[in-house]
Design a protein around this motif. Structure first.
Motif, PDB file in Angstrom:
ATOM      1  N   GLN A  68      43.819  63.447 -10.446  1.00  0.00           N
ATOM      2  CA  GLN A  68      43.985  63.000 -11.636  1.00  0.00           C
ATOM      3  C   GLN A  68      43.311  62.119 -12.377  1.00  0.00           C
ATOM      4  O   GLN A  68      43.256  60.944 -11.750  1.00  0.00           O
ATOM      5  N   SER A  69      42.609  62.346 -13.407  1.00  0.00           N
ATOM      6  CA  SER A  69      41.769  61.211 -14.094  1.00  0.00           C
ATOM      7  C   SER A  69      42.440  60.801 -15.387  1.00  0.00           C
ATOM      8  O   SER A  69      42.659  61.727 -16.137  1.00  0.00           O
ATOM      9  N   LEU A  70      42.379  59.343 -15.745  1.00  0.00           N
ATOM     10  CA  LEU A  70      42.971  59.131 -16.964  1.00  0.00           C
ATOM     11  C   LEU A  70      42.549  57.657 -17.446  1.00  0.00           C
ATOM     12  O   LEU A  70      41.796  57.128 -16.689  1.00  0.00           O
ATOM     13  N   SER A  71      42.424  57.430 -18.508  1.00  0.00           N
ATOM     14  CA  SER A  71      42.170  56.179 -19.271  1.00  0.00           C
ATOM     15  C   SER A  71      43.241  55.170 -19.471  1.00  0.00           C
ATOM     16  O   SER A  71      44.488  55.712 -19.617  1.00  0.00           O
ATOM     17  N   ASN A 124      36.596  55.617  -9.178  1.00  0.00           N
ATOM     18  CA  ASN A 124      36.044  55.775 -10.535  1.00  0.00           C
ATOM     19  C   ASN A 124      36.846  54.707 -11.401  1.00  0.00           C
ATOM     20  O   ASN A 124      36.944  54.812 -12.698  1.00  0.00           O
ATOM     21  N   TYR A 125      37.213  53.719 -11.133  1.00  0.00           N
ATOM     22  CA  TYR A 125      37.767  52.844 -11.853  1.00  0.00           C
ATOM     23  C   TYR A 125      37.034  51.406 -11.977  1.00  0.00           C
ATOM     24  O   TYR A 125      37.467  50.189 -12.526  1.00  0.00           O
ATOM     25  N   GLY A 126      35.732  51.283 -11.427  1.00  0.00           N
ATOM     26  CA  GLY A 126      34.842  50.397 -11.608  1.00  0.00           C
ATOM     27  C   GLY A 126      34.526  49.481 -10.273  1.00  0.00           C
ATOM     28  O   GLY A 126      33.694  48.581 -10.320  1.00  0.00           O
ATOM     29  N   GLY A 127      35.045  49.892  -9.182  1.00  0.00           N
ATOM     30  CA  GLY A 127      34.736  49.539  -7.983  1.00  0.00           C
ATOM     31  C   GLY A 127      34.496  50.497  -6.907  1.00  0.00           C
ATOM     32  O   GLY A 127      34.821  51.890  -7.062  1.00  0.00           O
ATOM     33  N   ASN A 173      36.556  49.309 -16.034  1.00  0.00           N
ATOM     34  CA  ASN A 173      35.992  50.230 -16.874  1.00  0.00           C
ATOM     35  C   ASN A 173      36.620  51.051 -17.607  1.00  0.00           C
ATOM     36  O   ASN A 173      36.282  52.120 -18.275  1.00  0.00           O
ATOM     37  N   GLY A 174      38.112  50.926 -17.710  1.00  0.00           N
ATOM     38  CA  GLY A 174      39.155  51.488 -18.524  1.00  0.00           C
ATOM     39  C   GLY A 174      39.382  52.991 -17.914  1.00  0.00           C
ATOM     40  O   GLY A 174      40.155  53.953 -18.759  1.00  0.00           O
ATOM     41  N   THR A 175      38.938  53.539 -16.939  1.00  0.00           N
ATOM     42  CA  THR A 175      39.282  54.851 -16.158  1.00  0.00           C
ATOM     43  C   THR A 175      39.742  54.546 -14.965  1.00  0.00           C
ATOM     44  O   THR A 175      39.410  53.562 -14.306  1.00  0.00           O
ATOM     45  N   ILE A 176      40.391  55.528 -14.457  1.00  0.00           N
ATOM     46  CA  ILE A 176      40.720  55.853 -12.974  1.00  0.00           C
ATOM     47  C   ILE A 176      40.976  57.103 -12.423  1.00  0.00           C
ATOM     48  O   ILE A 176      41.404  57.891 -13.313  1.00  0.00           O
ATOM     49  N   GLU A 177      40.490  57.485 -11.259  1.00  0.00           N
ATOM     50  CA  GLU A 177      41.089  58.836 -10.830  1.00  0.00           C
ATOM     51  C   GLU A 177      41.828  58.458  -9.420  1.00  0.00           C
ATOM     52  O   GLU A 177      41.399  57.776  -8.563  1.00  0.00           O
TER      53      GLU A 177
END
Length: 632
Positions: free
Chosen positions: A545-548, A575-578, A605-609
């Motif tokens: 699940q991906s979300l902002s 996908n969170y910037g790291g 980066n304002g997002t995460i999966e």
């Protein structure tokens, strides 16, 4: 003789001690509802002679309040609602034909009164799970029958003569409709004692063996029986394909069915049900004693098709120990364990129920609910003990209730369908014993059993709070309180426990050979659903699940069970910037739901999966529930 009402003893105040920690002020925590039932002459045939008074019958006591821990010395029952096990399906009894025979002799008003005493969740014991027989068992007032009996030497492979008309004529169907009117949330499951005689080697309902050649037609016979009941407005929740397949009785309906025959029959029944709009009906294997369970079910469950067709494994308690359910559960952790037949008496019986639940049973059903004062009708080989209700054999509207109605009610009235058994100390038979549950409404029900001849003081300790109480000799108490909020941060994931019944919001999906995930209802950690990964062939599956989110530090977690064997099984965050972070579940067996956590996820980066990844071998399975993403 009159129904026990005002003869029951009045309540006595529960003994409490308010405590305080050194250097702190007294603090009042949640208040627990307290209900007691006492035993009286358990299992004594004197109950057939008339009612006997006893002090407590689901009798409300003064409420009890949790406090700060005290230094009082007492048996301590530690209850931990964060450690959760099986989901409870139901608790109840049987409406076999002996009970129906006696109920049918009553006036409509008195019959309704009896059914309410057993089934009404508000005014009665709140039983919500009933067992019926397909055709007659040994507890019947009728000539033994099935739904397709033919003269000796004749067969009916097309089932032309199939009919449940006798169940209608003998008031079984109408009584079940009345029961459903009293408690619309009842679940009903069915068990056959014998196929029609022409399907057996001895051409008799009594004893004998199933002829393998008739397995396909027997599967159709069962399907037609379930359809016939459905047409009467009585849905059948589950079916055991043969009562006590290892016992051939000398003088009442029974049938020997080998493990291999049961394997074939289960597959045939599942196919029949799926092809005829009955795919939701559960199939339960075995339905016999603890001591033979593991060896009998192994050939059934080792077949992948039969294994997939089986929802659970049913047990009786006439030989062996309840720990056999844990043994079988550990071998087949995705399957329900069910206690489908055994009646007990007194506080020892209440403790035996606790042992069933502590060994993974999701249910309990007593066997035979009401005989009359002359111990009729029945055609069993022995002399039955007293049933939980007894009818006057000469004045049909007169009956009396034994403590067992209320002792079972100490569970069935306060443990809701969908409750989770939670971790608790068992205690000791020389003081008190216990089993505890977390209900879907966030209440905890802790059943305390005092089998001793003296009052017992004990402590219930849960989440840093203590309830100090005393329970009378030979008494069962249910202590029910609302679990206090733990103040946990907001879970940012949508549909984290799949309670939509689907994987909605989990849109990051990839697989290789086949889609290997599904949302199902077998042993969820919380609620009614969970996510399962499984495929008969080797598979790779990703679901996420991906979300902002706002930038900051986060923690992700999930509860997992697994049969083991995977090359890779992990919870991931990416996908969170790291760089991708993982919690490795690995290839080992995870018997009980275990929490796996990824901490220190620094979103820039304002997002995460968040999701799970499996690289699995054939038939590897894993179950996931209660995903969580919280900001620290």
């Amino acid at each position: 003789m009159k129904l026990l009402k005002n003869t029951l003893g009045r309540v006595a105040a529960v003994s409490l001690s308010m405590g305080m920690l050194a250097g702190t002020s007294a603090w009042a925590g949640p208040t627990a509802q307290v209900v007691w039932t006492s035993e009286k002459n358990p299992g004594d045939g004197a109950w057939f002679n008339g009612p006997i008074s006893f002090p407590y019958a689901l009798s409300q006591q003064a409420s009890a309040t949790f406090t700060n821990p005290t230094s009082t010395s007492a048996t301590t029952i530690s209850v931990d609602p964060t450690a959760q096990y099986q989901t409870i399906l139901g608790i109840g009894t049987s409406l076999e034909e002996s009970t129906v025979f006696n109920l049918a002799r009553m006036s409509a008003a008195k019959r309704t009164e009896v059914l309410k005493k057993l089934l009404d969740p508000a005014t009665g014991s709140g039983m919500n799970f009933l067992r019926i027989t397909l055709g007659t068992s040994d507890f019947t007032g009728r000539t033994f029958y099935t739904y397709d009996d033919r003269p000796y030497g004749q067969t009916d492979t097309s089932l032309t003569y199939f009919s449940i008309q006798k169940d209608i004529d003998y008031k079984i169907v109408s009584t079940l409709k009345e029961a459903l009117a009293v408690n619309p949330n009842l679940k009903i499951f069915a068990s056959p004692w014998s196929p029609p005689a022409w399907m057996k080697d001895n051409q008799s309902l009594i004893g004998g063996k199933l002829l393998t050649q008739y397995i396909p037609v027997l599967a159709t016979y069962y399907r037609k029986a379930l359809q016939a009941y459905q047409a009467q407005g009585i849905p059948i929740y589950a079916l055991t394909v043969q009562n006590e397949p290892l016992y051939t009785a000398p003088d009442y309906p029974s049938t020997s069915i080998t493990s291999d025959q049961e394997r074939q029959l289960i597959i045939a029944v599942r196919n029949e049900l799926n092809a005829n709009g009955l795919s939701g009906v559960k199939i339960w294997a075995f339905d016999h004693n603890f001591d033979s369970a593991a060896s009998y079910v192994a050939p059934v469950m080792s077949d992948a098709t039969a294994n997939a067709a089986v929802d659970g494994i049913a047990f009786h308690d006439y030989a062996g120990d309840p720990s056999a359910m844990t043994t079988v559960h550990n071998s087949y952790p995705s399957k329900n364990m069910l206690m489908t037949e055994r009646s007990w008496w007194g506080t020892a019986g209440a403790d035996r129920m606790a042992q069933y639940f502590r060994n993974w049973s999701v249910s309990y059903n007593a066997w035979v609910t009401m005989l009359d004062s002359t111990i009729k009708p029945e055609q069993w080989t022995g002399t039955p003990g007293p049933t939980m209700l007894i009818q006057n054999a000469y004045t049909y509207d007169t009956y009396w209730a034994l403590p067992e109605v209320y002792l079972i009610g100490q569970y069935s009235k306060y443990v809701q369908a969908g409750a989770k058994r939670i971790s608790s100390s068992y205690g000791s038979s020389t003081t008190v014993t216990n089993v505890s549950f977390l209900n879907p409404d966030n209440t905890i029900a802790s059943v305390i059993i005092n089998q001793t001849g003296s009052n017992q003081t004990f402590k219930l300790v849960s989440e840093g709070q203590e309830l100090l109480a005393t329970i009378p000799a030979k008494t069962v108490g249910t202590y029910k309180w609302t679990r206090q909020s733990t103040g946990t941060p907001t879970n940012l994931l949508a549909n984290p426990s799949f309670e939509t019944g689907s994987a909605s919001s989990w849109a990051s999906e990839w697989h290789n050979a086949a889609v290997a995930y599904k949302v199902d209802t077998d042993y969820p950690y919380l609620g009614s659903y969970k996510l399962t990964l499984f495929e008969v062939g080797a598979y790779q599956q990703l679901l996420g699940q991906s979300l902002s989110v706002s930038n900051g530090t986060y923690t992700a977690s999930v509860y997992v069970r697994s049969g083991g064997g995977q090359n890779v099984l992990r919870l991931y965050a990416k996908n969170y910037g790291g760089a991708e972070k993982t919690a490795e579940i690995g290839s080992g067996v995870v018997t009980n739901y275990t929490k796996y956590t990824i901490s220190g996820i620094q979103v820039t980066n304002g997002t995460i999966e968040i999701g799970i990844w499996a690289d699995a071998n054939a038939n590897n399975w894993a179950a996931f529930d209660n995903f969580e993403l919280v900001k620290n």
